[in-house]
Design an enzyme around this catalytic site. Structure first.
Site, PDB file in Angstrom:
ATOM      1  N   LYS A   1     -10.224  -4.161  12.382  1.00  0.00           N
ATOM      2  CA  LYS A   1      -8.924  -3.649  13.089  1.00  0.00           C
ATOM      3  C   LYS A   1      -8.726  -4.616  14.477  1.00  0.00           C
ATOM      4  CE  LYS A   1      -7.305  -0.370  10.522  1.00  0.00           C
ATOM      5  NZ  LYS A   1      -6.084  -0.765   9.871  1.00  0.00           N
TER       6      LYS A   1
ATOM      7  N   ARG B   1      -1.157  -0.698  -8.005  1.00  0.00           N
ATOM      8  CA  ARG B   1      -1.058   0.321  -9.183  1.00  0.00           C
ATOM      9  C   ARG B   1       0.216   1.083  -9.277  1.00  0.00           C
ATOM     10  NH1 ARG B   1      -2.795   5.585  -7.102  1.00  0.00           N
ATOM     11  NH2 ARG B   1      -2.959   5.037  -4.985  1.00  0.00           N
TER      12      ARG B   1
ATOM     13  N   GLY C   1       0.852  -1.196  -0.047  1.00  0.00           N
ATOM     14  CA  GLY C   1       0.001  -0.003   0.159  1.00  0.00           C
ATOM     15  C   GLY C   1       0.857   1.034  -0.129  1.00  0.00           C
TER      16      GLY C   1
ATOM     17  N   GLY D   1      -0.445   5.140  -0.694  1.00  0.00           N
ATOM     18  CA  GLY D   1      -1.511   5.481  -0.120  1.00  0.00           C
ATOM     19  C   GLY D   1      -1.061   6.615   0.966  1.00  0.00           C
ATOM     20  N   GLN D   2      -1.925   6.984   1.800  1.00  0.00           N
ATOM     21  CA  GLN D   2      -1.585   8.379   2.525  1.00  0.00           C
ATOM     22  C   GLN D   2      -0.531   8.119   3.432  1.00  0.00           C
ATOM     23  OE1 GLN D   2      -4.091   9.373   5.620  1.00  0.00           O
ATOM     24  NE2 GLN D   2      -3.804  11.568   5.664  1.00  0.00           N
TER      25      GLN D   2
ATOM     26  N   ASP E   1       2.591  -1.711  -4.626  1.00  0.00           N
ATOM     27  CA  ASP E   1       0.921  -1.257  -4.498  1.00  0.00           C
ATOM     28  C   ASP E   1       0.385  -1.948  -5.739  1.00  0.00           C
ATOM     29  OD1 ASP E   1      -0.225   1.695  -3.091  1.00  0.00           O
ATOM     30  OD2 ASP E   1      -1.449   0.675  -4.598  1.00  0.00           O
TER      31      ASP E   1
ATOM     32  N   TYR F   1     -14.844  -2.023   9.490  1.00  0.00           N
ATOM     33  CA  TYR F   1     -13.548  -1.375   9.617  1.00  0.00           C
ATOM     34  C   TYR F   1     -13.103  -1.901  11.140  1.00  0.00           C
ATOM     35  CZ  TYR F   1      -9.498   1.826   9.522  1.00  0.00           C
ATOM     36  OH  TYR F   1      -8.230   2.573   9.678  1.00  0.00           O
TER      37      TYR F   1
HETATM   38  N1  SER Z   1      -8.537   7.484   9.609  1.00  0.00           N
HETATM   39  C1  SER Z   1      -9.217   6.493   9.528  1.00  0.00           C
HETATM   40  C2  SER Z   1     -10.691   6.543   8.965  1.00  0.00           C
HETATM   41  O1  SER Z   1     -11.259   7.553   9.081  1.00  0.00           O
HETATM   42  C3  SER Z   1      -9.417   5.990  11.031  1.00  0.00           C
HETATM   43  O2  SER Z   1      -8.393   5.200  11.231  1.00  0.00           O
HETATM   44  O3  SER Z   1     -11.157   5.537   8.825  1.00  0.00           O
END
Ligand code: SER
Length: 320
Positions: free
Chosen positions: A145, A36, A8, A11-12, A34, A141
């Protein structure tokens, strides 16, 4: 950490972590991957490979060929996207994680993956949320986690894989925008302040969430990975935070630099519900005590730097 595989990487977090690690550990020693390719410096400044993290064979082959000793697994869907596409989130977030853990187990690598404030839920104490507390998240999510934290601890206890993780708050950065997160508003607000002088927040006034400026997040990853293992009582994952904010505080800090900045609200019920299920502020004492976590940026210092750097980036790309 001598040879590091990063998933990844566009990504950010990845786009900045790879560049920082290449500076510290040598460009050839950070293998960025990644799904792409892009025009990013990450692709051109050192080894880069296309990798779909759900393909364990391909991940293993790349890791083995480059003889990596560390896996930094970042590829994942963020909270709002995961909530919109829960099955995809399960398959990508959990499938990618178990593949990365298997690679780390087979090749005896050190391992890092981020957890999140999303690992908490409505039954968690909301203020100064402790390191060890109730974790019953209500989002896909969050389910990913918490499962991820448990799985990483399992690989440590069962197989001796040196797994380490951080529960990140919303990360604010000026290089790569996040995508599909609940805390993204705290990044968008800076872009729109510079471009339009106004911002419409999808998160309601008065909704507090933890945030951190990206340089502090990158330092935290490296500090944790370099920490003496004998000092770690916890592993997956440490609470870390720099500030607890609600939208009006960001707006008034931005007004110190852009006095006419206007804030509007158009609350998105889906992301607002996710935000309300998360803590207002988390307690990072365990990270401070066990490996010396420290955040350098508060709201004031971050805002000053974000507006200058983002202003420069946007005028370079002609978006301003
Ligand atoms: N920044 C993330 C989100 O908003 C939180 O881990 O999904």
């Amino acid at each position: 950490m001598k040879k590091i595989l990063v998933t990844g990487s566009l990504g950010q977090i990845g786009s900045e972590l790879v560049m920082k690690m290449r500076d510290s550990y040598g460009a050839d020693n950070v293998i960025a991957t990644d799904i792409r390719k892009s025009e990013s410096d990450v692709v051109h400044s050192g080894p880069f490979e296309i990798l779909d993290v759900t393909d364990e064979k391909a991940m293993f082959e790349i890791a083995k060929r480059h003889q990596v000793d560390t896996v930094v697994h970042l590829a994942a869907l963020l909270s709002a996207t995961a909530e919109a596409r829960p099955l995809l989130a399960w398959n990508l977030n959990m499938g990618g994680l178990i593949n990365a853990l298997e690679v780390a187990r087979e090749l005896r690598c050190q391992f890092f993956t981020p957890s999140s404030i999303g690992a908490f839920g409505p039954a968690t104490p909301k203020d100064r949320t402790p390191q060890e507390t109730i974790q019953r998240p209500t989002t896909m999510y969050g389910v990913n986690k918490v499962s991820g934290e448990l799985l990483c601890d399992y690989y440590y206890h069962k197989f001796g894989v040196d797994t380490r993780g951080l529960r990140f708050p919303g990360l604010i950065s000026c290089i790569t925008p996040p995508g599909g997160g609940t805390t993204d508003y705290a990044v968008e607000i800076y872009y729109e302040a510079i471009k339009q002088g106004e911002y419409t927040s999808y998160i309601a006034k008065g909704t507090y969430m933890d945030m951190m400026y990206m340089p502090d997040a990158l330092n935290a990853i490296i500090a944790l990975m370099e920490a003496d293992a004998s000092k770690l009582k916890h592993r997956n994952a440490f609470n870390v935070t720099a500030m607890s904010l609600e939208p009006e505080q960001l707006a008034s800090e931005i007004r110190k630099h852009i006095p006419n900045f206007k804030m509007h609200y158009n609350v998105d019920p889906a992301r607002q519900a996710i935000a309300e299920s998360w803590p207002n502020s988390i307690d990072a004492t365990a990270a401070i005590e066990e490996w010396g976590f420290k955040a350098e940026y508060n709201l004031e210092k971050m805002t000053q730097e974000m507006l200058v750097k983002l202003g420069q980036n946007l005028s370079l790309t002609g978006a301003k």
